[in-house]
Scaffold this motif. Structure first.
Motif, PDB file in Angstrom:
ATOM      1  N   ALA A 102      60.039  50.576 -56.111  1.00  0.00           N
ATOM      2  CA  ALA A 102      59.599  51.938 -55.795  1.00  0.00           C
ATOM      3  C   ALA A 102      58.987  52.050 -54.406  1.00  0.00           C
ATOM      4  O   ALA A 102      59.103  53.097 -53.765  1.00  0.00           O
ATOM      5  CB  ALA A 102      58.589  52.417 -56.838  1.00  0.00           C
ATOM      6  N   VAL A 103      58.329  50.999 -53.924  1.00  0.00           N
ATOM      7  CA  VAL A 103      57.615  51.096 -52.646  1.00  0.00           C
ATOM      8  C   VAL A 103      58.549  51.426 -51.484  1.00  0.00           C
ATOM      9  O   VAL A 103      58.314  52.388 -50.752  1.00  0.00           O
ATOM     10  CB  VAL A 103      56.801  49.815 -52.377  1.00  0.00           C
ATOM     11  CG1 VAL A 103      56.387  49.731 -50.916  1.00  0.00           C
ATOM     12  CG2 VAL A 103      55.571  49.782 -53.257  1.00  0.00           C
TER      13      VAL A 103
ATOM     14  N   GLY B  22      53.547  56.364 -52.652  1.00  0.00           N
ATOM     15  CA  GLY B  22      54.567  57.142 -53.316  1.00  0.00           C
ATOM     16  C   GLY B  22      55.094  58.343 -52.574  1.00  0.00           C
ATOM     17  O   GLY B  22      55.631  59.250 -53.187  1.00  0.00           O
TER      18      GLY B  22
ATOM     19  N   GLN C 178      48.380  58.600 -56.803  1.00  0.00           N
ATOM     20  CA  GLN C 178      49.758  58.690 -57.276  1.00  0.00           C
ATOM     21  C   GLN C 178      49.831  58.008 -58.645  1.00  0.00           C
ATOM     22  O   GLN C 178      50.015  56.795 -58.738  1.00  0.00           O
ATOM     23  CB  GLN C 178      50.717  58.008 -56.306  1.00  0.00           C
ATOM     24  CG  GLN C 178      50.884  58.710 -54.978  1.00  0.00           C
ATOM     25  CD  GLN C 178      51.721  59.981 -55.113  1.00  0.00           C
ATOM     26  OE1 GLN C 178      52.474  60.127 -56.063  1.00  0.00           O
ATOM     27  NE2 GLN C 178      51.581  60.887 -54.156  1.00  0.00           N
TER      28      GLN C 178
ATOM     29  N   ALA D 247      59.959  54.892 -52.014  1.00  0.00           N
ATOM     30  CA  ALA D 247      58.963  55.933 -51.753  1.00  0.00           C
ATOM     31  C   ALA D 247      58.624  56.029 -50.278  1.00  0.00           C
ATOM     32  O   ALA D 247      58.235  57.072 -49.786  1.00  0.00           O
ATOM     33  CB  ALA D 247      57.693  55.648 -52.558  1.00  0.00           C
TER      34      ALA D 247
ATOM     35  N   PHE E 297      57.454  48.219 -59.264  1.00  0.00           N
ATOM     36  CA  PHE E 297      56.636  48.646 -58.133  1.00  0.00           C
ATOM     37  C   PHE E 297      57.296  48.227 -56.822  1.00  0.00           C
ATOM     38  O   PHE E 297      57.333  48.982 -55.853  1.00  0.00           O
ATOM     39  CB  PHE E 297      55.242  48.047 -58.246  1.00  0.00           C
ATOM     40  CG  PHE E 297      54.283  48.519 -57.188  1.00  0.00           C
ATOM     41  CD1 PHE E 297      53.870  49.838 -57.122  1.00  0.00           C
ATOM     42  CD2 PHE E 297      53.780  47.621 -56.243  1.00  0.00           C
ATOM     43  CE1 PHE E 297      52.988  50.272 -56.149  1.00  0.00           C
ATOM     44  CE2 PHE E 297      52.892  48.039 -55.266  1.00  0.00           C
ATOM     45  CZ  PHE E 297      52.493  49.370 -55.222  1.00  0.00           C
TER      46      PHE E 297
ATOM     47  N   MET F  19      53.002  55.666 -59.411  1.00  0.00           N
ATOM     48  CA  MET F  19      52.977  54.423 -58.646  1.00  0.00           C
ATOM     49  C   MET F  19      51.893  53.493 -59.171  1.00  0.00           C
ATOM     50  O   MET F  19      52.070  52.268 -59.221  1.00  0.00           O
ATOM     51  CB  MET F  19      52.748  54.726 -57.164  1.00  0.00           C
ATOM     52  CG  MET F  19      53.894  55.437 -56.480  1.00  0.00           C
ATOM     53  SD  MET F  19      55.369  54.414 -56.318  1.00  0.00           S
ATOM     54  CE  MET F  19      54.853  53.289 -55.015  1.00  0.00           C
TER      55      MET F  19
END
Length: 436
Positions: free
Chosen positions: A165-166, A174, A372, A169, A162, A375
Motif C-alpha cells: 500500500a505504501v 496513505g 489514516q 499510496a 502495508f 493504513m
C-alpha cells in the motif's frame, strides 16, 4: 525479445530486487542487534552500572552530531524518499553509505527510533542503480525505485499489505496516487507482489539459517467480551490523545531545535542527555521497541500499571526528542511499542483481556499519529490477528478524528502522519537533508 519472455524476465528481476532488499534488511538488523547486544548487555553486565544509559547516550550524541556535521542529515525520512521517487521515478544513490550508517548509529546508541527511514532510502537507491544498468532492456526496466520501497517496507515491518500500500499510496500516510511503473496496473500489482515475496523470502531464509532479523511479536490471544466492548471507546480516546501529544511535542521540541540553529553536535548531545535520563528512569523508553516488546510480553505483570502507562507516554516524548534533535530514523516502531506498553498498563488497571487492550491502545495512538485508519490497520497486521481488524479499525478511526490544528494536519500529511523523522519545525537550518 518476445513479450512473454520479456515479462518473465521482468518478474524475475522484481523477485531478485526484492530478495536483495530483504537480505540488506536482514544484514541491517543483524548489525544493529549485534551492536546493541555488546553495548547494552555485555558491557553493563561486566561493569554493573545502573547509570549506564546516560554516558552511552551522551557519547552517542557526540558521534551522531559529528557524523551529521561531516556527511549531512542522513538518512532522509521514508516519506521524503517516497516523494523523490514519485517526482522523479528514481532515488539518487550517491549517499547510500551515509544513509546506511546514519540510520544505524542512533539505533546502536539506544535511540527511540525505527530503522525504516534509512533502509527505505538505501534500497530505493540500489534499485535505481540496478535500473540504470538495465536500460538497454527497455524503458520499463529502468524505474525500479518504487518496487524496492515496497519490498523493504514489507521486510522491515513483516507486513506485506502495508508494503504494497505504501508505494501505491505514495506515502506512509496513505495519500492516493497512481503507480509510476510504465506497465498496466494489473501487472504492476504482480511486480510489487513478486518483490515483496522476494524480500520476505530472503528475510525468513536468512533468519532460519543464521538467526536474527527484526519485527515485533504477535499477540494472538484476543478475547472480546462485554467488559472489553465497554472499554473500547475510553481506551481509544485516552491513547488517541497520547497520539496528539506526539504532534504537540513535535511542534514544541522542533521549535527549540529551530532556535538552536545549525548546531548538529549540540542538538544531538542534548537529545542524548534526554534519552539517557529517560533510560535510567524508565529503561523501556529507549530503543526501537522490537526486542523490548518481547520482553514486555513476559514481564508486564511485574511492572505495575503506573510504570507501564508512564513508559508509553515518555516513549512518545523521547521519540520526538530524538527525531527533532538529529537522531534520525523512523517513528513507527517506537510508537507501536508505546501503544503496547499503555495497553498492558490498562490491562493491569482494569483486568480486561491484555491483547484487546494492546490492540485498541496501539491502533488509537497510531490512528491519531498517521490520520489514516486503513493504513494504520494494514501496518498493525504485523502484530495482531485478522479477527482483530474490526476492533483496530474502530480504535484507529477514533484516534484519527481527534482534532488537530490545520497546520499540524498539513505537516502530518507531508511527513507520514506526524512531525516525524526530521525536526518538527521545517525552518530548522540543518534539518533538511544535505545534498553534497
Amino acid at each position: 525479445m518476445g513479450k512473454l519472455i520479456r515479462w518473465i524476465v521482468y518478474l524475475v528481476v522484481a523477485i531478485v530486487l526484492g530478495a536483495m532488499a530483504g537480505a540488506l534488511t536482514w544484514v541491517f538488523f543483524f548489525l544493529m542487534n549485534t551492536g546493541i547486544e555488546f553495548l547494552w548487555v555485555r558491557l553493563p553486565e561486566a561493569i554493573g552500572a545502573w547509570w549506564w544509559p546516560l554516558p552511552v547516550c551522551l557519547v552517542g550524541g557526540v558521534v551522531i552530531g559529528a557524523f551529521a556535521k561531516r556527511f549531512g542529515d542522513y538518512p532522509q525520512t521514508m516519506n521524503e524518499v517516497m516523494a523523490e521517487v514519485k517526482a522523479t521515478n528514481r532515488y539518487e544513490y550517491t549517499h547510500l553509505g551515509s544513509s546506511f550508517v546514519g540510520a544505524l548509529l542512533p539505533l546502536l546508541f539506544g535511540g527511540s527510533i525505527g530503522p525504516e527511514a534509512g533502509l527505505t532510502g538505501v534500497i530505493a537507491g540500489l534499485c535505481t542503480w540496478v535500473g540504470d544498468r538495465l536500460r538497454f532492456l527497455g524503458k520499463e526496466f529502468r524505474d525500479w525505485a518504487e518496487v524496492g520501497t515496497a519490498a523493504v517496507v514489507s521486510a522491515v515491518f513483516s507486513a506485506p499489505l502495508f508494503g504494497l500500500a505504501v508505494p501505491w499510496a505514495g506515502s506512509a500516510d496513505g495519500e492516493e496516487e497512481a503507480f509510476r511503473l510504465d506497465v498496466p496496473k494489473a501487472k504492476k500489482v504482480a511486480v510489487y507482489l513478486c518483490s515483496i515475496v522476494g524480500a520476505l523470502g530472503a528475510m525468513i531464509g536468512l533468519g532460519q539459517l543464521f538467526g536474527g532479523g527484526g519485527g515485533l511479536p504477535r499477540f494472538d490471544q484476543l478475547v472480546l467480551g462485554r467488559q472489553e466492548l465497554e472499554l473500547l471507546v475510553p481506551l481509544a480516546l485516552v491513547c488517541g490523545v497520547t497520539g496528539l501529544l506526539y504532534h504537540a511535542s513535535g511542534r514544541v521540541i522542533g521549535a527549540l531545535a529551530s532556535v538552536m540553529g545549525n548546531r548538529p553536535v549540540v542538538k544531538a548531545v542534548l537529545g542524548g542527555i534526554v534519552l539517557g535520563l529517560a533510560g535510567v528512569a524508565l529503561p523501556f523508553s529507549m530503543f526501537a521497541g522490537e526486542t523490548q516488546s518481547e520482553v514486555l510480553m513476559e514481564t508486564w505483570v511485574t511492572l505495575g500499571a503506573t510504570t507501564l502507562l508512564l513508559t508509553g507516554v515518555v516513549k512518545v516524548l523521547v521519540t520526538q526528542t530524538c527525531l527533532s534533535m538529529g537522531w534520525r530514523g523512523g517513528h513507527f516502531f517506537p510508537l507501536i511499542f508505546a501503544g503496547i506498553s499503555m495497553g498492558y498498563g490498562f490491562a493491569a488497571l482494569t483486568g480486561a483481556n491484555p491483547e484487546f487492550c494492546l490492540c485498541v491502545c496501539t491502533a488509537a495512538l497510531m490512528g491519531a499519529v498517521m490520520r489514516q485508519p486503513l493504513m494504520c490497520v494494514l501496518l498493525l497486521c504485523l502484530c495482531f490477528p485478522a479477527r482483530s481488524i474490526v476492533v483496530m479499525l474502530a480504535a484507529a478511526a477514533i484516534g484519527s478524528i481527534l482534532p488537530l490544528p490545520k497546520s499540524w494536519l498539513a505537516k502530518a500529511s507531508r511527513e507520514g502522519g506526524a512531525s516525524t523523522d526530521a525536526a518538527a519545525d521545517p525552518t530548522s537550518a540543518d534539518e533538511a537533508p544535505a545534498k553534497k
